[in-house]
Design an enzyme around this catalytic site. Structure first.
Site, PDB file in Angstrom:
ATOM      1  N   CYS A 140       1.268  -1.123  -0.351  1.00  0.00           N
ATOM      2  CA  CYS A 140      -0.261  -0.182   0.006  1.00  0.00           C
ATOM      3  C   CYS A 140       0.520   0.664  -0.263  1.00  0.00           C
ATOM      4  O   CYS A 140       0.383   2.207   0.828  1.00  0.00           O
ATOM      5  CB  CYS A 140      -0.967   0.072   1.441  1.00  0.00           C
ATOM      6  SG  CYS A 140      -0.341  -0.405   2.637  1.00  0.00           S
ATOM      7  N   GLY A 141       1.831   1.405  -0.501  1.00  0.00           N
ATOM      8  CA  GLY A 141       3.481   2.419  -0.836  1.00  0.00           C
ATOM      9  C   GLY A 141       3.878   3.012   0.658  1.00  0.00           C
ATOM     10  O   GLY A 141       3.831   2.311   0.890  1.00  0.00           O
TER      11      GLY A 141
END
Length: 293
Positions: free
Chosen positions: A91-92
Site C-alpha cells: 500500500c505504498g
C-alpha cells in the site's frame, strides 16, 4: 543478450503480475467506499467528544479531585507511544509514513531524557519500529484474520492502555495513525490521549460563562465517560487507518499495473528486435552458404 525464450518467459511473468495487481486494485476499490463511509461517520462524534474532554481538562486543572485520566499525573517523564498501522503491505508509503512520524517523536523524547514505551497496533508498524526500538515495545496487536475492524478491538486496546495507566506505567499517551483525506492523500497524525488536550490550532468550546453541572455525581459520570472516550478515539483511528490503507493500496496497485504495462511494451519491442535480428542473421547465413557453393 537474453534469448527469445527468456524474453517470452519474462513477458508472460510480467503479464501474470499485471493481472494480480489489477485484481488487487479492484478489490481495494470495492472495499474503499464502505471503509471511507465508516471513517467519515465516526469523525463528528469522536472530534466533539475529544474537544469536550479537553475543555473539561482545562477547567479542572489544578483541582485535587480531578481524575488523572483527565488532568494527568502532573509529570511527563514516562511516555507511551501507540502506533497504529496496517497488518499488510503493498500500500505504498502508508505504513512507513506513520512509522516515520512516530520514530521522529520517539527520538525527540529520548533526546529530552524521557522514558519511552511503545504499543503497536498492526504488524507492519511493529516490524518497522522493531529495528530501532525492539526493547521499548511493550505490547503488539494484530488483526490480520478479521474481516472487519470493530469497536471490540478498540476496547481491547483501550483496556490495555487503561490498565497500564492505573498501574503507573506511564504519564502521557500519544496515538499515531493516518487520517484519511482521499484516495491519494492520507495524513500521518499524532493525537495525545492521556491527559486530554485540544488539537493544535483548535478552539475550545465557548460556554458563555456557564459551568458544567453533573447529575449523578461528577465522579460517577467521568468514571464511565473517560474510558469510553479513550475507546472512541482509538476506534476512530482504526477506521481512519482502514480507509487510508485501502486508498493507498488502490493507488499503489494502479501504479503497479501501469508500470507492468509499460514494461510489457518495452519487452515486446526488445523481443521483436531480437527475433528480427535472429531472422536476418539466419538469412545472411543461408545466402552466404548458397554463394559459397
Amino acid at each position: 543478450m537474453a534469448s527469445l525464450k527468456d524474453l517470452r518467459n519474462r513477458i508472460a511473468s510480467v503479464k501474470a503480475t499485471q493481472k494480480i495487481t489489477k485484481a488487487m486494485q479492484m478489490v481495494a476499490a470495492a472495499k474503499l467506499r464502505r471503509a471511507q463511509e465508516a471513517a467519515e461517520a465516526a469523525r463528528p462524534y469522536a472530534e466533539r467528544m475529544d474537544r469536550v474532554m479537553a475543555n473539561l481538562a482545562t477547567g479542572m486543572a489544578g483541582r485535587d479531585d480531578a481524575p488523572k485520566l483527565l488532568a494527568g499525573t502532573g509529570s511527563d517523564k514516562v511516555q507511551l507511544v501507540i502506533v497504529a498501522t496496517a497488518d499488510r503491505g503493498l500500500c505504498g508509503g502508508f505504513n512507513s509514513s506513520i512509522s516515520r512520524l512516530a520514530r521522529q517523536h520517539i527520538n525527540r523524547l529520548i533526546g529530552e531524557g524521557k522514558e519511552v514505551k511503545i504499543l503497536t497496533v498492526g504488524r507492519k508498524g511493529r516490524d518497522i519500529l522493531k529495528r530501532d526500538f525492539a526493547a521499548r515495545i511493550v505490547k503488539s496487536y494484530e488483526f490480520t484474520g478479521l474481516r472487519q475492524i470493530g469497536f471490540a478491538q478498540a476496547e481491547e486496546i483501550s483496556k490495555t492502555v487503561l490498565d497500564m495507566f492505573e498501574a503507573g506505567e506511564f504519564d502521557v499517551a500519544t496515538l499515531f495513525y493516518s487520517k484519511f483525506v482521499n484516495v491519494v492523500s492520507q495524513v500521518p497524525t499524532a493525537q495525545q490521549l492521556i491527559p486530554a488536550s485540544l488539537p493544535e490550532g483548535a478552539a475550545g468550546v465557548d460556554l458563555g460563562g456557564a459551568v458544567y453541572e453533573y447529575e449523578p455525581e461528577e465522579s460517577e459520570i467521568l468514571k464511565e465517560l473517560l474510558p469510553r472516550n479513550l475507546s472512541v478515539q482509538i476506534f476512530r483511528a482504526l477506521l481512519e487507518n482502514v480507509a487510508g490503507e485501502y486508498g493507498a493500496k488502490m493507488s499503489a496497485m494502479d501504479n503497479a499495473t501501469r508500470n507492468a504495462g509499460d514494461m510489457i511494451k518495452k519487452l515486446n519491442i526488445t523481443y521483436n528486435r531480437s527475433r528480427q535480428a535472429q531472422i536476418t542473421k539466419e538469412l545472411i547465413e543461408i545466402i552466404s552458404g548458397a554463394e559459397a557453393l
